[in-house]
Design a protein around this motif. Structure first.
Motif, PDB file in Angstrom:
ATOM      1  N   PRO A  59      -2.632   5.836 -14.555  1.00  0.00           N
ATOM      2  CA  PRO A  59      -2.383   4.577 -13.853  1.00  0.00           C
ATOM      3  C   PRO A  59      -1.766   3.583 -14.840  1.00  0.00           C
ATOM      4  O   PRO A  59      -2.135   3.550 -16.023  1.00  0.00           O
ATOM      5  CB  PRO A  59      -3.776   4.122 -13.418  1.00  0.00           C
ATOM      6  N   SER A  60      -0.833   2.786 -14.381  1.00  0.00           N
ATOM      7  CA  SER A  60      -0.142   1.859 -15.280  1.00  0.00           C
ATOM      8  C   SER A  60      -1.103   0.886 -15.959  1.00  0.00           C
ATOM      9  O   SER A  60      -0.824   0.412 -17.066  1.00  0.00           O
ATOM     10  CB  SER A  60       0.965   1.110 -14.536  1.00  0.00           C
ATOM     11  N   SER A  61      -2.248   0.624 -15.345  1.00  0.00           N
ATOM     12  CA  SER A  61      -3.215  -0.298 -15.951  1.00  0.00           C
ATOM     13  C   SER A  61      -3.785   0.236 -17.261  1.00  0.00           C
ATOM     14  O   SER A  61      -4.286  -0.535 -18.082  1.00  0.00           O
ATOM     15  CB  SER A  61      -4.352  -0.582 -14.969  1.00  0.00           C
TER      16      SER A  61
ATOM     17  N   GLY B 277       2.736  10.626  -8.135  1.00  0.00           N
ATOM     18  CA  GLY B 277       1.668   9.733  -7.702  1.00  0.00           C
ATOM     19  C   GLY B 277       2.100   8.289  -7.701  1.00  0.00           C
ATOM     20  O   GLY B 277       2.749   7.829  -8.628  1.00  0.00           O
ATOM     21  N   ARG B 278       1.728   7.600  -6.641  1.00  0.00           N
ATOM     22  CA  ARG B 278       2.030   6.183  -6.548  1.00  0.00           C
ATOM     23  C   ARG B 278       1.318   5.433  -7.664  1.00  0.00           C
ATOM     24  O   ARG B 278       0.149   5.678  -7.933  1.00  0.00           O
ATOM     25  CB  ARG B 278       1.550   5.672  -5.188  1.00  0.00           C
ATOM     26  N   LYS B 279       1.992   4.541  -8.317  1.00  0.00           N
ATOM     27  CA  LYS B 279       1.453   3.716  -9.395  1.00  0.00           C
ATOM     28  C   LYS B 279       1.087   4.515 -10.644  1.00  0.00           C
ATOM     29  O   LYS B 279       0.360   4.040 -11.494  1.00  0.00           O
ATOM     30  CB  LYS B 279       0.256   2.898  -8.928  1.00  0.00           C
ATOM     31  N   LEU B 280       1.579   5.776 -10.741  1.00  0.00           N
ATOM     32  CA  LEU B 280       1.364   6.571 -11.942  1.00  0.00           C
ATOM     33  C   LEU B 280       2.603   6.526 -12.814  1.00  0.00           C
ATOM     34  O   LEU B 280       3.723   6.469 -12.309  1.00  0.00           O
ATOM     35  CB  LEU B 280       1.046   8.033 -11.591  1.00  0.00           C
ATOM     36  N   VAL B 281       2.390   6.559 -14.130  1.00  0.00           N
ATOM     37  CA  VAL B 281       3.494   6.590 -15.083  1.00  0.00           C
ATOM     38  C   VAL B 281       3.243   7.714 -16.081  1.00  0.00           C
ATOM     39  O   VAL B 281       2.153   8.287 -16.146  1.00  0.00           O
ATOM     40  CB  VAL B 281       3.647   5.235 -15.817  1.00  0.00           C
TER      41      VAL B 281
END
Length: 169
Positions: free
Chosen positions: A20-22, A49-53
């Motif tokens: 997760p970007s957080s 995945g959505r919001k995955l980097v």
């Protein structure tokens, strides 16, 4: 009596396949703590995945740095990563794979990049008796469950940029 100090350098790659970007700042701090240098990772979207980097970086350091990097990264939850340390003079290489569902898998890697299974691990697998259990034990020793879980994330990151990280001292 003199003690020989190794000046050999190891090198390898950190692959953060998904996070997760957080968690990006925390991952950077973990790498900086181990490497002792400022780390700026080039984060790119992870299409699976959505919001995955994802990010990857080459590194250099003393032999054993790969284990320290994997240990630091596994403290961050909800990421998938691999750390590879190439063999260096007198030291086997290693690959550490991590997924949230499986935890960490470590494989000793030879100079050809092949995972090596120790004699004791082979004996334990053979002691299982029936062929199906022996096969399962060998697949776990080779990291097959981790490879199966990480493979889609590896392919999603093809052609991603790579940066070199250097450890000082």
């Amino acid at each position: 009596m003199s003690v020989a100090v190794s000046t050999a350098l190891a090198r390898g790659v950190v692959y953060v396949h998904s996070t997760p970007s957080s968690l990006c700042p925390h991952i950077g701090w973990a790498l900086e703590t181990v490497l002792g240098v400022s780390v700026k990772l080039a984060w790119t979207p992870q299409p699976l995945g959505r919001k995955l980097v994802r990010a990857e970086a080459n590194w250099t350091g003393s032999p054993g740095t790969g284990a320290h990097l994997a240990s630091a990264l596994r403290r961050c939850q909800n990421l998938r990563f691999e750390v590879v340390e190439e063999p260096s003079p007198g030291v086997d290489g290693g690959r550490w794979s991590y997924t949230p569902s499986l935890g960490v898998h470590h494989a000793v890697v030879n100079c050809s990049g092949d995972a090596m299974i120790s004699e004791n691990r082979l004996r334990a697998a053979l002691a299982a008796g029936d062929p199906a259990t022996v096969r399962t034990e060998l697949e776990v020793a080779l990291g097959a469950p981790w490879d199966a879980e990480l493979e889609p994330f590896r392919h999603a990151g093809e052609n991603a940029p790579v940066r070199w990280l250097h450890r000082v001292g």
